[in-house]
Design a protein around this motif. Sequence first.
Motif, PDB file in Angstrom:
ATOM      1  N   GLY A  40       0.788  -1.217   0.000  1.00 30.91           N
ATOM      2  CA  GLY A  40       0.000   0.000   0.000  1.00 30.91           C
ATOM      3  C   GLY A  40       0.826   1.275   0.000  1.00 30.91           C
ATOM      4  N   PHE A  41       2.009   1.229  -0.623  1.00 31.65           N
ATOM      5  CA  PHE A  41       2.826   2.439  -0.725  1.00 31.65           C
ATOM      6  C   PHE A  41       2.141   3.446  -1.637  1.00 31.65           C
ATOM      7  CE2 PHE A  41       6.863  -0.365  -0.199  1.00 31.65           C
ATOM      8  CZ  PHE A  41       6.603  -0.474   1.159  1.00 31.65           C
ATOM      9  N   SER A  42       2.361   4.739  -1.369  1.00 38.53           N
ATOM     10  CA  SER A  42       1.782   5.776  -2.229  1.00 38.53           C
ATOM     11  C   SER A  42       2.458   5.775  -3.591  1.00 38.53           C
ATOM     12  CB  SER A  42       1.928   7.151  -1.568  1.00 38.53           C
ATOM     13  OG  SER A  42       1.164   7.226  -0.387  1.00 38.53           O
ATOM     14  N   GLU A  43       3.773   5.820  -3.590  1.00 38.76           N
ATOM     15  CA  GLU A  43       4.551   5.784  -4.830  1.00 38.76           C
ATOM     16  C   GLU A  43       6.021   5.544  -4.500  1.00 38.76           C
ATOM     17  OE1 GLU A  43       5.073   9.602  -6.863  1.00 38.76           O
ATOM     18  OE2 GLU A  43       4.017  10.556  -5.185  1.00 38.76           O
TER      19      GLU A  43
ATOM     20  N   PRO B 282       2.047   6.335   2.797  1.00 39.70           N
ATOM     21  CA  PRO B 282       0.843   7.144   3.074  1.00 39.70           C
ATOM     22  C   PRO B 282       0.924   7.739   4.480  1.00 39.70           C
ATOM     23  CG  PRO B 282       0.263   4.975   2.204  1.00 39.70           C
ATOM     24  CD  PRO B 282       1.720   4.930   2.530  1.00 39.70           C
ATOM     25  N   MET B 283       0.284   8.874   4.694  1.00 40.74           N
ATOM     26  CA  MET B 283       0.329   9.535   5.999  1.00 40.74           C
ATOM     27  C   MET B 283      -0.304   8.665   7.085  1.00 40.74           C
ATOM     28  SD  MET B 283       2.055  12.136   5.360  1.00 40.74           S
ATOM     29  CE  MET B 283       1.944  12.866   6.997  1.00 40.74           C
ATOM     30  N   ASP B 284      -1.253   7.791   6.701  1.00 44.27           N
ATOM     31  CA  ASP B 284      -1.913   6.926   7.686  1.00 44.27           C
ATOM     32  C   ASP B 284      -1.319   5.520   7.704  1.00 44.27           C
ATOM     33  OD1 ASP B 284      -2.742   6.211   5.179  1.00 44.27           O
ATOM     34  OD2 ASP B 284      -4.868   6.009   5.680  1.00 44.27           O
ATOM     35  N   TYR B 285      -0.113   5.379   7.171  1.00 43.21           N
ATOM     36  CA  TYR B 285       0.521   4.046   7.112  1.00 43.21           C
ATOM     37  C   TYR B 285       0.773   3.537   8.527  1.00 43.21           C
ATOM     38  CZ  TYR B 285       3.507   0.254   5.411  1.00 43.21           C
ATOM     39  OH  TYR B 285       4.031  -0.976   5.118  1.00 43.21           O
ATOM     40  N   GLN B 286       0.359   2.291   8.785  1.00 43.41           N
ATOM     41  CA  GLN B 286       0.513   1.694  10.109  1.00 43.41           C
ATOM     42  C   GLN B 286       1.978   1.294  10.339  1.00 43.41           C
ATOM     43  OE1 GLN B 286      -1.944   1.514  12.438  1.00 43.41           O
ATOM     44  NE2 GLN B 286      -3.116   2.694  10.913  1.00 43.41           N
ATOM     45  N   LEU B 287       2.651   2.058  11.198  1.00 46.15           N
ATOM     46  CA  LEU B 287       4.064   1.823  11.465  1.00 46.15           C
ATOM     47  C   LEU B 287       4.291   1.836  12.977  1.00 46.15           C
ATOM     48  CD1 LEU B 287       6.883   1.520  10.159  1.00 46.15           C
ATOM     49  CD2 LEU B 287       7.115   3.997  10.296  1.00 46.15           C
TER      50      LEU B 287
ATOM     51  N   THR C  88      20.349   0.879  -1.773  1.00 46.15           N
ATOM     52  CA  THR C  88      19.878   1.893  -0.826  1.00 46.15           C
ATOM     53  C   THR C  88      18.363   2.002  -0.943  1.00 46.15           C
ATOM     54  OG1 THR C  88      21.938   3.156  -1.068  1.00 46.15           O
ATOM     55  CG2 THR C  88      20.057   4.295  -0.096  1.00 46.15           C
ATOM     56  N   ILE C  89      17.662   1.828   0.185  1.00 50.29           N
ATOM     57  CA  ILE C  89      16.198   1.930   0.199  1.00 50.29           C
ATOM     58  C   ILE C  89      15.807   2.938   1.278  1.00 50.29           C
ATOM     59  CG2 ILE C  89      14.012   0.696   0.409  1.00 50.29           C
ATOM     60  CD1 ILE C  89      15.507  -1.878  -0.258  1.00 50.29           C
ATOM     61  N   CYS C  90      15.160   4.021   0.860  1.00 51.20           N
ATOM     62  CA  CYS C  90      14.766   5.081   1.794  1.00 51.20           C
ATOM     63  C   CYS C  90      13.242   5.189   1.840  1.00 51.20           C
ATOM     64  CB  CYS C  90      15.358   6.427   1.365  1.00 51.20           C
ATOM     65  SG  CYS C  90      17.159   6.443   1.274  1.00 51.20           S
ATOM     66  N   PHE C  91      12.727   5.514   3.044  1.00 50.43           N
ATOM     67  CA  PHE C  91      11.286   5.689   3.225  1.00 50.43           C
ATOM     68  C   PHE C  91      11.021   7.113   3.708  1.00 50.43           C
ATOM     69  CE2 PHE C  91      12.141   1.190   3.806  1.00 50.43           C
ATOM     70  CZ  PHE C  91      11.159   0.599   3.033  1.00 50.43           C
ATOM     71  N   THR C  92       9.923   7.707   3.214  1.00 49.28           N
ATOM     72  CA  THR C  92       9.537   9.052   3.619  1.00 49.28           C
ATOM     73  C   THR C  92       8.017   9.183   3.515  1.00 49.28           C
ATOM     74  OG1 THR C  92       9.839  11.419   3.193  1.00 49.28           O
ATOM     75  CG2 THR C  92       9.823   9.969   1.283  1.00 49.28           C
ATOM     76  N   GLY C  93       7.489  10.171   4.228  1.00 50.04           N
ATOM     77  CA  GLY C  93       6.069  10.451   4.104  1.00 50.04           C
ATOM     78  C   GLY C  93       5.795  11.717   3.327  1.00 50.04           C
ATOM     79  N   ASP C  94       6.857  12.379   2.900  1.00 47.68           N
ATOM     80  CA  ASP C  94       6.735  13.640   2.186  1.00 47.68           C
ATOM     81  C   ASP C  94       7.287  13.488   0.763  1.00 47.68           C
ATOM     82  OD1 ASP C  94       6.678  16.230   1.260  1.00 47.68           O
ATOM     83  OD2 ASP C  94       7.440  17.114   3.123  1.00 47.68           O
ATOM     84  N   ARG C  95       6.456  13.710  -0.221  1.00 49.95           N
ATOM     85  CA  ARG C  95       6.845  13.470  -1.605  1.00 49.95           C
ATOM     86  C   ARG C  95       7.986  14.383  -2.075  1.00 49.95           C
ATOM     87  NH1 ARG C  95       6.333  14.665  -6.768  1.00 49.95           N
ATOM     88  NH2 ARG C  95       5.951  12.969  -8.243  1.00 49.95           N
ATOM     89  N   LYS C  96       8.186  15.515  -1.396  1.00 42.86           N
ATOM     90  CA  LYS C  96       9.223  16.463  -1.853  1.00 42.86           C
ATOM     91  C   LYS C  96      10.624  15.830  -1.835  1.00 42.86           C
ATOM     92  CE  LYS C  96      10.511  18.688   2.525  1.00 42.86           C
ATOM     93  NZ  LYS C  96      10.580  19.945   3.267  1.00 42.86           N
ATOM     94  N   TRP C  97      10.809  14.774  -0.996  1.00 40.49           N
ATOM     95  CA  TRP C  97      12.128  14.153  -0.889  1.00 40.49           C
ATOM     96  C   TRP C  97      12.450  13.232  -2.071  1.00 40.49           C
ATOM     97  CZ3 TRP C  97      15.046  16.657   2.166  1.00 40.49           C
ATOM     98  CH2 TRP C  97      14.538  17.262   3.321  1.00 40.49           C
ATOM     99  N   ILE C  98      11.474  12.965  -2.920  1.00 41.34           N
ATOM    100  CA  ILE C  98      11.748  12.118  -4.094  1.00 41.34           C
ATOM    101  C   ILE C  98      11.583  12.918  -5.383  1.00 41.34           C
ATOM    102  CG2 ILE C  98      10.921  10.093  -2.851  1.00 41.34           C
ATOM    103  CD1 ILE C  98       8.499  10.114  -4.795  1.00 41.34           C
ATOM    104  N   ALA C  99      11.196  14.188  -5.300  1.00 42.25           N
ATOM    105  CA  ALA C  99      10.952  14.994  -6.486  1.00 42.25           C
ATOM    106  C   ALA C  99      12.272  15.391  -7.140  1.00 42.25           C
ATOM    107  CB  ALA C  99      10.153  16.233  -6.115  1.00 42.25           C
TER     108      ALA C  99
END
Length: 301
Positions: free
Chosen positions: A234-237, A258-263, A290-301
């Motif tokens: 269920g990743f956003s992108e 997603p902002m509501d991702y159960q973590l 390297t695998i990075c996770f974020t909740g803010d799309r600006k970090w992958i733009a």
Amino acid sequence: MSNRVEQAMLKQSTALMFAVAIAAIITGFFSGSQSILFDGFFSLVATFIKVLMLITAKLIAKESNQRFQFGFWHLEPMVLLIEGSFLLLIAIYAFLSGMFGIINGGREVELSIVIPFAALLSIVCLGYFFYVRYRNRTLKSSLIQFDNISWLVDAMLSIGLLVSFLTALVLKSQGYGAWAAYVDPSILILLGLSMLAPAHKILRPALRDVLGIVPDQLDEKVRRVMDEVKANQGFSEYVSYVQKHGRARFIEIHVVLPMDYQLQDVGKLDVLREQISAKLGKPDATRWLTICFTGDRKWIA
């Protein structure tokens, strides 16, 4: 262990190629055969390339340092690019030399010297080519694989020389000595043309790596795996980047949650990394992931 075997085989190949080069140059000089002399200079250039490959293999075996933080993998395609370029230049030289030889009326060759030499050289080069190919089935070294191309080319040169010199001998015995003089330059033309394919086989992948062109198969594999993981988790992108330098594969993946991702805790992210890594294949020293996770799309733009 594999790197030590790789270096030992490159040393062996270098020493044998140098011996072949010296023998061919001496034989070509005393027999008057430009094609044998050409074979000798090709082997001499191949020896120089093998020395570069050996140095590269030793550097790759070393750990990264402050100056080369990703190691020395980038040197491998550079050496292969040099080898492919040399092969291409030698092929062009052989073709032009053969053309000028025909224009100038051919060239007389001492067949009693060159025929036994070409036969011996064919056996040595072809035999060593199959020996190295057999050894590399378990080693799986790209340096050894591309290095072995020089032995295949040398074997092709030697067999071509042998067949052509035997043809010249038959022509002389049948009273066509004038035609026999054109055999040596004709060989050069054919050898030059036959070397274009091996040169292209080395140059194309090496040039792709040096220029940083995305390896299509690796890129497709990463995208296929991440599309599956994205749907299941269920990743956003996500965005992915891949690069290849010789044997080294560099994979960078950025995932937007997603902002509501159960973590519950950070450990779950490590579990996700392990799952993605396993789907991409067995990890080894040549893979940088390297695998990075974020909740803010600006970090992958």
